[in-house]
Design a protein around this motif. Structure first.
Motif, PDB file in Angstrom:
ATOM      1  N   VAL A  99     -37.465  22.623  -2.113  1.00  0.00           N
ATOM      2  CA  VAL A  99     -36.141  22.433  -2.708  1.00  0.00           C
ATOM      3  C   VAL A  99     -35.273  23.673  -2.502  1.00  0.00           C
ATOM      4  O   VAL A  99     -34.046  23.616  -2.603  1.00  0.00           O
ATOM      5  N   GLN A 152     -34.593  16.342  -0.599  1.00  0.00           N
ATOM      6  CA  GLN A 152     -33.880  15.085  -0.840  1.00  0.00           C
ATOM      7  C   GLN A 152     -33.832  14.213   0.404  1.00  0.00           C
ATOM      8  O   GLN A 152     -33.656  12.999   0.305  1.00  0.00           O
ATOM      9  N   THR A 153     -34.007  14.804   1.567  1.00  0.00           N
ATOM     10  CA  THR A 153     -33.925  14.027   2.808  1.00  0.00           C
ATOM     11  C   THR A 153     -35.293  13.626   3.342  1.00  0.00           C
ATOM     12  O   THR A 153     -35.380  12.684   4.127  1.00  0.00           O
ATOM     13  N   ILE A 161     -30.942   8.232   1.549  1.00  0.00           N
ATOM     14  CA  ILE A 161     -30.411   9.545   1.163  1.00  0.00           C
ATOM     15  C   ILE A 161     -29.099   9.370   0.404  1.00  0.00           C
ATOM     16  O   ILE A 161     -28.885   9.965  -0.663  1.00  0.00           O
ATOM     17  N   SER A 164     -29.693   8.087  -3.010  1.00  0.00           N
ATOM     18  CA  SER A 164     -30.267   9.101  -3.896  1.00  0.00           C
ATOM     19  C   SER A 164     -29.201  10.081  -4.372  1.00  0.00           C
ATOM     20  O   SER A 164     -29.232  10.527  -5.529  1.00  0.00           O
ATOM     21  N   VAL A 165     -28.257  10.433  -3.502  1.00  0.00           N
ATOM     22  CA  VAL A 165     -27.177  11.328  -3.909  1.00  0.00           C
ATOM     23  C   VAL A 165     -26.309  10.658  -4.970  1.00  0.00           C
ATOM     24  O   VAL A 165     -25.894  11.288  -5.949  1.00  0.00           O
ATOM     25  N   ARG A 168     -28.105  10.861  -8.190  1.00  0.00           N
ATOM     26  CA  ARG A 168     -28.170  12.259  -8.638  1.00  0.00           C
ATOM     27  C   ARG A 168     -26.857  12.669  -9.306  1.00  0.00           C
ATOM     28  O   ARG A 168     -26.864  13.335 -10.348  1.00  0.00           O
TER      29      ARG A 168
END
Length: 295
Positions: A99, A152-153, A161, A164-165, A168
């Motif tokens: 991360v 995250q990728t 992706i 997920s963003v 988030r």
């Protein structure tokens, strides 16, 4: 602890970071974490001998030296043995997830939604300056900026992706509603800001963490949309706002589903009208950012 970013850095911070600058010490932390994972038991301990056997070190004296550098901040010494502290656990999570590394590549992708400024459906998700960004290819406005860690990728397609963003960002907003910084969990101070592009402005609700100084800004319309009455109104029309990424949410602003009226620029108070299929909810926001039903 760093009480003031302008003051001299505490020596304890320097010592803690220095203690991590050795591969064997990181191996000790990872060995303690591995045992926790194997036993499915938080704070599982290892004896000195068990820990020594798990790490490739030439001598017990050398191992003791490395372990001593970690005890206190990252490793706790108990009567039953050694275990990770909260700080040690966070370091391990950072190391194994990568991360701390920014994403090095990401394929530009067109996304749904309209630009808040030129109202064109020309949004592009891109990697820019090691950050995830949604920008408008018509007027070049930057609409969304977020961290883009390597973790995250990994293992996700481009579509996954992006999804997920989106989640988030909403999770960050929910934490900020509770006065919690999404990065360090400290308290946040909120204020209002204005983003101007090509002569057009949008008001933002900006939160700054008192501890890590991280700043997150989001359109004030989001604050109104997450009022329980509005969430329910959208749900009644088969729209789950939590599943709509921020860049697609912009269309509700540009299409006047959400109409904002800034009552005062000095303290930033506002009213909102949210209309779906001729059903309108009237809201107001005071200078603290609190949204309530306007009667």
């Amino acid at each position: 602890m760093v009480a003031d970013q302008n003051s001299q850095i505490d020596q304890g911070v320097v010592d803690a970071i220095t203690a991590l600058g050795n591969a064997k010490r990181l191996e000790i932390l990872l060995a303690l974490d591995t045992v926790e994972q194997e036993h499915q038991k938080p704070w599982h301990t290892m004896s000195f001998t068990e820990l020594y056997d798990a790490v490739d070190v030439d001598s017990t004296s050398q191992f003791s030296y490395h372990l001593d550098q970690l005890v206190g901040q990252f490793v706790s010494e108990t009567p039953d043995g050694y275990r990770l502290t909260y700080s040690g656990n966070k370091i391990v999570r950072t190391v194994v997830s990568d991360v701390y590394e920014s994403t090095s590549k990401f394929e530009d992708s067109e996304v749904s939604g309209t630009c808040l400024f030129c109202e064109e459906a020309s949004l592009l998700a891109t990697l820019d300056a090691e950050q995830f960004r949604i920008r408008c290819t018509s007027c070049d406005a930057i609409l969304v900026t977020d961290f883009f860690p390597k973790s995250q990728t990994r293992g996700r397609t481009t579509a996954e992706i992006l999804e997920s963003v989106g989640y988030r960002i909403w999770s960050m907003h929910i934490q900020l509603r509770g006065d919690v910084c999404p990065e360090c969990f400290g308290r946040v101070d909120t204020a209002f800001d204005v983003y101007e592009h090509n002569g057009k402005t949008h008001h933002l609700y900006s939160s700054t963490c008192r501890e890590c100084k991280h700043i997150i800004s989001i359109p004030i319309e989001v604050t109104a949309a997450f009022h329980p009455t509005v969430l329910y109104q959208f749900w009644e029309h088969d729209i789950s706002l939590l599943d709509v990424p921020l860049w697609e949410f912009f269309e509700y602003i540009t299409s006047d589903v959400i109409v904002t009226n800034i009552v005062s620029d000095d303290s930033v108070t506002a009213t909102f009208e949210i209309t779906l299929n001729d059903e309108t909810i009237h809201l107001k926001m005071d200078d603290t950012g609190t949204v309530s039903i306007r009667k």
